[in-house]
Design a protein around this motif. Structure first.
Motif, PDB file in Angstrom:
ATOM      1  N   GLY A  40       0.827  -1.202   0.000  1.00  0.00           N
ATOM      2  CA  GLY A  40       0.000   0.000   0.000  1.00  0.00           C
ATOM      3  C   GLY A  40       0.859   1.249   0.000  1.00  0.00           C
ATOM      4  O   GLY A  40       1.968   1.276  -0.533  1.00  0.00           O
ATOM      5  N   ASP A  41       0.347   2.261   0.650  1.00  0.00           N
ATOM      6  CA  ASP A  41       1.046   3.536   0.766  1.00  0.00           C
ATOM      7  C   ASP A  41       2.367   3.324   1.501  1.00  0.00           C
ATOM      8  O   ASP A  41       2.398   2.723   2.571  1.00  0.00           O
ATOM      9  N   ILE A  42       3.449   3.825   0.942  1.00  0.00           N
ATOM     10  CA  ILE A  42       4.758   3.588   1.557  1.00  0.00           C
ATOM     11  C   ILE A  42       5.282   4.793   2.325  1.00  0.00           C
ATOM     12  O   ILE A  42       6.192   4.649   3.138  1.00  0.00           O
ATOM     13  N   PHE A  43       4.730   5.954   2.109  1.00  0.00           N
ATOM     14  CA  PHE A  43       5.263   7.165   2.734  1.00  0.00           C
ATOM     15  C   PHE A  43       4.602   7.431   4.080  1.00  0.00           C
ATOM     16  O   PHE A  43       3.387   7.386   4.209  1.00  0.00           O
ATOM     17  N   LYS A  45       4.480  10.383   6.838  1.00  0.00           N
ATOM     18  CA  LYS A  45       4.781  11.799   7.025  1.00  0.00           C
ATOM     19  C   LYS A  45       5.700  12.000   8.232  1.00  0.00           C
ATOM     20  O   LYS A  45       5.453  11.463   9.308  1.00  0.00           O
ATOM     21  N   THR A  51       9.219   5.123   6.559  1.00  0.00           N
ATOM     22  CA  THR A  51       9.065   5.078   5.107  1.00  0.00           C
ATOM     23  C   THR A  51      10.019   4.054   4.508  1.00  0.00           C
ATOM     24  O   THR A  51       9.627   3.255   3.656  1.00  0.00           O
ATOM     25  N   ARG A  54       8.804   0.558   5.095  1.00  0.00           N
ATOM     26  CA  ARG A  54       7.705   0.216   4.180  1.00  0.00           C
ATOM     27  C   ARG A  54       8.208  -0.037   2.766  1.00  0.00           C
ATOM     28  O   ARG A  54       7.694  -0.912   2.070  1.00  0.00           O
ATOM     29  N   ARG A  58       7.712  -3.498   0.701  1.00  0.00           N
ATOM     30  CA  ARG A  58       7.121  -3.488  -0.642  1.00  0.00           C
ATOM     31  C   ARG A  58       8.057  -4.132  -1.652  1.00  0.00           C
ATOM     32  O   ARG A  58       7.614  -4.831  -2.573  1.00  0.00           O
TER      33      ARG A  58
END
Length: 82
Positions: A40-43, A45, A51, A54, A58
């Motif tokens: 999914g979203d890897i970033f 904040k 990050t 993740r 991935r």
């Protein structure tokens, strides 16, 4: 030349193992779970370390996809022609 053939034979074994594993019924279930969990979203904040974690997770999913989608016939042909 012999080293290259051994490498290709080993690559062929690895690609075949990925394909057999992840194209099986159980392998498809596991891959779907890995994709749901880690693709999914890897970033994150304000957290570059999270990050990077993740991104690493991935990368594993991407590697599996790469291996099961790889066309290994050129490797098999090269081994046979060797």
């Amino acid at each position: 030349m012999e080293r290259k053939l051994q490498l290709n034979t080993e690559q062929l074994k690895i690609v075949t193992a990925y394909k057999e594993l992840f194209n099986s019924d159980h392998g498809k279930i596991v891959l779907k779970d890995l994709e749901t969990s880690f693709d999914g979203d890897i970033f994150v904040k304000n957290d570059p370390y999270a990050t990077h974690v993740r991104i690493g997770r991935r990368d594993v999913v991407l590697r599996i996809r790469e291996m099961i989608n790889m066309d290994f016939e050129p490797l098999r042909k090269e081994e046979e022609d060797g």
